[in-house]
Design an enzyme around this catalytic site. Structure first.
Site, PDB file in Angstrom:
ATOM      1  N   LYS A  22      -1.256 -52.161   0.923  1.00 26.25           N
ATOM      2  CA  LYS A  22       0.042 -52.303   0.219  1.00 26.25           C
ATOM      3  C   LYS A  22       0.591 -50.927  -0.136  1.00 26.25           C
ATOM      4  O   LYS A  22       1.754 -50.636   0.092  1.00 26.25           O
ATOM      5  CB  LYS A  22      -0.158 -53.099  -1.064  1.00 26.25           C
ATOM      6  N   ASN A  23      -0.259 -50.041  -0.664  1.00 22.83           N
ATOM      7  CA  ASN A  23       0.218 -48.756  -1.175  1.00 22.83           C
ATOM      8  C   ASN A  23       0.435 -47.719  -0.085  1.00 22.83           C
ATOM      9  O   ASN A  23       0.832 -46.591  -0.370  1.00 22.83           O
ATOM     10  CB  ASN A  23      -0.722 -48.241  -2.260  1.00 22.83           C
ATOM     11  N   CYS A 116       6.207 -51.066 -16.710  1.00 21.78           N
ATOM     12  CA  CYS A 116       5.580 -52.255 -16.110  1.00 21.78           C
ATOM     13  C   CYS A 116       4.417 -52.648 -17.004  1.00 21.78           C
ATOM     14  O   CYS A 116       4.200 -52.080 -18.057  1.00 21.78           O
ATOM     15  CB  CYS A 116       5.120 -51.943 -14.700  1.00 21.78           C
ATOM     16  N   ARG A 121       6.170 -46.025 -17.187  1.00 24.56           N
ATOM     17  CA  ARG A 121       5.930 -45.397 -15.876  1.00 24.56           C
ATOM     18  C   ARG A 121       6.973 -44.289 -15.703  1.00 24.56           C
ATOM     19  O   ARG A 121       7.977 -44.468 -15.054  1.00 24.56           O
ATOM     20  CB  ARG A 121       6.035 -46.438 -14.758  1.00 24.56           C
ATOM     21  N   ASP A 304      -7.047 -48.671  -9.751  1.00 27.43           N
ATOM     22  CA  ASP A 304      -6.729 -50.036  -9.309  1.00 27.43           C
ATOM     23  C   ASP A 304      -7.975 -50.893  -9.161  1.00 27.43           C
ATOM     24  O   ASP A 304      -7.866 -52.114  -9.074  1.00 27.43           O
ATOM     25  CB  ASP A 304      -5.971 -50.005  -7.974  1.00 27.43           C
ATOM     26  N   ARG A 396       1.617 -60.227  -5.306  1.00 21.69           N
ATOM     27  CA  ARG A 396       2.265 -58.928  -5.018  1.00 21.69           C
ATOM     28  C   ARG A 396       1.344 -58.036  -4.180  1.00 21.69           C
ATOM     29  O   ARG A 396       1.807 -57.200  -3.415  1.00 21.69           O
ATOM     30  CB  ARG A 396       2.602 -58.201  -6.328  1.00 21.69           C
TER      31      ARG A 396
END
Ligand code: EPZ
Length: 415
Positions: A22-23, A116, A121, A304, A396
């Site tokens: 994803k990143n 978030c 952020r 993460d 997500r």
């Protein structure tokens, strides 16, 4: 709003294949703006955040189509340089479009990305760098309006190796005259996947340790690129195996990228074998605690993976200490885990997990992406049934996590 029903189980047995990261795919989708051509991107995960990035590309004028795991972006025609609030708010990391839009259009307009679930952020590092490269930046009423001036490469020292700021600087610097050097640049593997993509698109980018050099160029090429495996997805599935016990295989991954998780879980008593593109994890005895886990920029322990590893350690003998150094508020999953019987004490950025003998299935509510993954892991190793609400957070960053749980031998259904 869908929810997951998970029945805790005795042990896992099965294998799962990891998707594209994803990143990595998010900054690379943004980077398709710079070559004004065709971009064929393989191994794209089917995630809500990817849909959000595609929505932004459509809005800007790109033609985007998805063929299975391949996304084709034609960025030849860009019709606007503004990203409206509703699209900015769909995905926190939309700020990654700042650099490529400004590089391509000479202007960019977007709302400040909201805070978030992980806390504020800030994007001060992004803004300072954009100004230093020659752009005029207006911040008013939650809007960020940038206009390119005489864009000239510069040396930029980052006070923190911010992933997003490093990515935005690389993408903007491709359109600056001369050489830009980023010092104290982020070293996450996703940055190197982006660099590989940008060089295919006609860029000239090279990394030397924590320094990245970009030479602005005029050449632009069509691209074809395969997204790297998702190391955080890999870490999450390793933590499932560690938490529940059994014997699992994780395929199409890069074991080198998860060495800090391998080290922690091996220390706790898992048997882990790493091949070239797979990991085999066995756990048949009670986990012991592991040495204190301090989240750090890569190659340190990834923030993460903090919540997934915490979930794996909830029934480990002894206590495990976590120190979250990256985000201000990344323990929101703790209260929900405690509803399942976990014993966790939080003081600021420190969390201490005391192992318990049992966890109990119950109703929990997902707070954020990786916290939600942690709740799934805890539910898999709990007695009885858990109901996990607000699953959209998990969608997500994980493709149908219930399919993974079932493929590994667990029991999960989505309602
Ligand atoms: C990326 O976020 C990832 N997201 C995050 O993954 C990941 O946790 C994070 O990097 C750290 O590895 C994507 O790649 C889409 P940062 P990013 O800029 O770029 C502070 C997930 O779960 N900071 O490295 O936003 C910031 O407040 C997500 O997949 C500033 O102070 O991370 C934070 O404390 C969550 N000023 C720290 O740096 C700035 O201008 C890390 O931020 C920018 C950042």
């Amino acid at each position: 709003m869908s929810k997951l029903i998970i029945d805790g189980c005795r042990s896992l047995s099965g294998s799962v294949s990891v998707n594209g990261a994803k990143n990595s795919v998010l900054p690379i989708l943004a980077a398709t703006l710079i070559n004004a051509g065709e971009n064929i991107i393989h191994n794209c995960p089917d995630l809500k955040d990817v849909d959000s990035a595609i929505n932004i590309l459509h809005h800007l004028g790109c033609k985007v189509r998805r063929e299975g795991k391949t996304v084709i972006v034609d960025s030849s025609t860009i019709t606007r340089y503004d990203i409206p609030d509703n699209l900015m708010r769909e995905m926190r990391s939309s700020v990654i479009f700042l650099g490529p839009v400004l590089a391509r259009c000479g202007k960019s307009s977007m709302s400040f990305p909201g805070g978030c679930e992980l806390g504020p952020r800030p994007i001060d590092l992004h803004i300072d760098a954009v100004k230093k490269l020659g752009a005029d930046v207006m911040e008013s009423g939650g809007k960020l309006e940038c206009t390119a001036g005489k864009m000239t490469g510069k040396d930029i020292m980052l006070s923190f190796p911010s992933v997003g700021a490093t990515e935005n600087i690389i993408l903007l610097a491709t359109a600056c005259h001369g050489r830009t050097r980023i010092k104290n640049a982020a070293q996450e593997p996703e940055i190197d996947d982006l660099i590989a993509f940008v060089n295919k698109a006609g860029g000239m980018v090279a990394r030397r340790g924590s320094e990245i050099e970009i030479i602005g160029t005029q050449t632009r090429e069509n691209t074809e690129h395969k997204i790297m495996p998702d190391r955080i997805e890999t870490a999450t599935y390793m933590c499932m195996g560690a938490a529940v016990g059994g014997d699992i295989e994780i395929k199409n991954t890069c074991p080198h990228h998860v060495e800090t998780i391998t080290e922690a879980l091996t220390q706790a008593g898992c048997e882990i074998v790493a091949g070239t593109d797979f990991i085999r994890l066995k756990r048949d005895k009670i986990l012991g605690s592991t040495k204190p886990v301090r989240t750090m920029p890569y190659p340190g322990f990834p923030t993460d993976a903090q919540a997934p590893l915490m979930a794996a350690m909830l029934k480990a003998r002894g206590s495990t200490i976590f120190l979250e150094t990256i985000f201000e508020n990344r323990y929101r999953h703790v209260n929900e885990l405690m509803r399942m019987g976990a014993d966790i004490k939080v003081a600021g950025r420190v969390a201490v997990v005391e192992g318990v003998t049992k966890l109990f299935g119950t109703k929990v509510r997902v707070t954020d992406l990786r916290g939600g993954a942690a709740m799934c892991i805890a539910a898999m190793s709990a007695l009885g049934r858990s109901e996990i609400e607000d699953v959209f957070h998990i969608d997500r960053g994980y493709e149908k996590i219930e399919n993974v749980i079932n493929a590994l031998g667990g029991k999960a259904i989505r309602e």
